[in-house]
Design a protein around this motif. Structure first.
Motif, PDB file in Angstrom:
ATOM      1  N   ALA A 186       0.816  -1.219   0.000  1.00 45.30           N
ATOM      2  CA  ALA A 186       0.000   0.000   0.000  1.00 45.30           C
ATOM      3  C   ALA A 186       0.851   1.272   0.000  1.00 45.30           C
ATOM      4  O   ALA A 186       0.303   2.380  -0.099  1.00 45.30           O
ATOM      5  CB  ALA A 186      -0.929  -0.004   1.203  1.00 45.30           C
ATOM      6  N   GLY A 187       2.154   1.135   0.096  1.00 45.98           N
ATOM      7  CA  GLY A 187       3.037   2.308   0.040  1.00 45.98           C
ATOM      8  C   GLY A 187       3.560   2.761   1.379  1.00 45.98           C
ATOM      9  O   GLY A 187       4.269   3.784   1.453  1.00 45.98           O
ATOM     10  N   PHE A 188       3.262   2.026   2.445  1.00 45.22           N
ATOM     11  CA  PHE A 188       3.786   2.362   3.762  1.00 45.22           C
ATOM     12  C   PHE A 188       5.082   1.574   4.017  1.00 45.22           C
ATOM     13  O   PHE A 188       5.322   0.548   3.380  1.00 45.22           O
ATOM     14  CB  PHE A 188       2.759   2.043   4.860  1.00 45.22           C
ATOM     15  CG  PHE A 188       1.463   2.792   4.696  1.00 45.22           C
ATOM     16  CD1 PHE A 188       1.432   4.178   4.826  1.00 45.22           C
ATOM     17  CD2 PHE A 188       0.281   2.118   4.414  1.00 45.22           C
ATOM     18  CE1 PHE A 188       0.234   4.874   4.682  1.00 45.22           C
ATOM     19  CE2 PHE A 188      -0.904   2.795   4.272  1.00 45.22           C
ATOM     20  CZ  PHE A 188      -0.942   4.185   4.405  1.00 45.22           C
ATOM     21  N   ASP A 189       5.880   2.045   4.997  1.00 42.98           N
ATOM     22  CA  ASP A 189       7.124   1.348   5.306  1.00 42.98           C
ATOM     23  C   ASP A 189       6.948   0.459   6.537  1.00 42.98           C
ATOM     24  O   ASP A 189       5.863   0.382   7.124  1.00 42.98           O
ATOM     25  CB  ASP A 189       8.272   2.340   5.494  1.00 42.98           C
ATOM     26  CG  ASP A 189       7.991   3.383   6.578  1.00 42.98           C
ATOM     27  OD1 ASP A 189       7.129   3.111   7.465  1.00 42.98           O
ATOM     28  OD2 ASP A 189       8.596   4.466   6.545  1.00 42.98           O
ATOM     29  N   LEU A 190       8.059  -0.186   6.943  1.00 45.80           N
ATOM     30  CA  LEU A 190       7.990  -1.116   8.060  1.00 45.80           C
ATOM     31  C   LEU A 190       7.707  -0.403   9.380  1.00 45.80           C
ATOM     32  O   LEU A 190       7.107  -0.994  10.287  1.00 45.80           O
ATOM     33  CB  LEU A 190       9.284  -1.926   8.150  1.00 45.80           C
ATOM     34  CG  LEU A 190       9.479  -2.979   7.059  1.00 45.80           C
ATOM     35  CD1 LEU A 190      10.851  -3.635   7.167  1.00 45.80           C
ATOM     36  CD2 LEU A 190       8.388  -4.056   7.127  1.00 45.80           C
TER      37      LEU A 190
END
Length: 223
Positions: free
Chosen positions: A139-143
């Motif tokens: 979805a385009g978010f990071d860890l």
């Protein structure tokens, strides 16, 4: 002396007289000469043979008539049975086709996978959390954002796709009501992928990112 020719004629005349006499005698004894003939073994055998042949011919005629009538009935019954069998088969095929069409429609409506490919950055997670990590990155978010999401949904549902609270919030993201998640698939009750996709979309639309949703939950007890 009587000539020889005359003597022969007299003998023949005598024989004729004797024959006529015998015939008259037999006729006098019985009024039914045919009954006498019938007692003759040869005649009786011939008549019995004729009667047997007539009876056989008559029985055979009745048998032919019976076979013809029965055969006609059997043909009708068999034809009806074949028709009913074909009709049942056709109905069965129609029902099978309808089931296949319905299954295809359901598959088209519920084509969400129940699992996703897990990238190397999510290897430390298992089960629904690994799926959630993969979908968060997709979805385009990071860890870092997923770490917030992990904490948020640990609190909400323990990442259990069947979790339901007392007021009716449902699933991993605790959608209220649960059927809101149907926008992402009719399998929202059981498919963790459908639930996670809906939850991520909800968070992005309302809070921009998972860490913002976690901050709201920390402050208010809900998000």
């Amino acid at each position: 002396m009587i000539p020889k020719l005359t003597r022969y004629g007299a003998r023949i005349a005598a024989l004729v007289v004797l024959a006529i006499g015998a015939l008259i005698a037999v006729t006098a004894i019985t009024d039914h000469p045919a009954e006498i003939d019938a007692e003759h073994p040869g005649q009786a055998a011939a008549e019995q043979q004729a009667d047997a042949e007539a009876a056989y011919a008559d029985a055979r005629g009745h048998h032919r008539d019976y076979i013809a009538a029965t055969a006609g009935a059997d043909v009708h019954v068999k034809a009806q049975a074949v028709y009913e069998y074909a009709e049942d088969k056709a109905n069965g095929l129609n029902a099978a086709q309808e089931d296949a069409d319905q299954a295809a429609e359901e598959a088209a409506a519920n084509n969400n996978p129940t699992s996703v490919e897990i990238p190397s950055g999510c290897d430390e997670f298992t089960g629904n959390k690994a799926t959630g990590c993969a979908l968060t990155l997709e979805a385009g978010f990071d860890l870092e954002q997923f770490a917030c999401l992990e904490r948020l949904w640990d609190r909400e549902s323990g990442w259990n796709e069947l979790a339901e609270n007392s007021i009716g919030a449902y699933g991993i993201p605790q959608s209220y009501p649960g059927n809101k998640m149907a926008a992402f698939g009719d399998d929202w009750r059981t498919n963790p992928v459908t639930q996670i996709l809906w939850g991520l979309d909800y968070i992005e639309r309302r809070y921009d990112a998972p860490c913002d949703a976690l901050a709201q939950s920390d402050a208010e007890g809900f998000y």
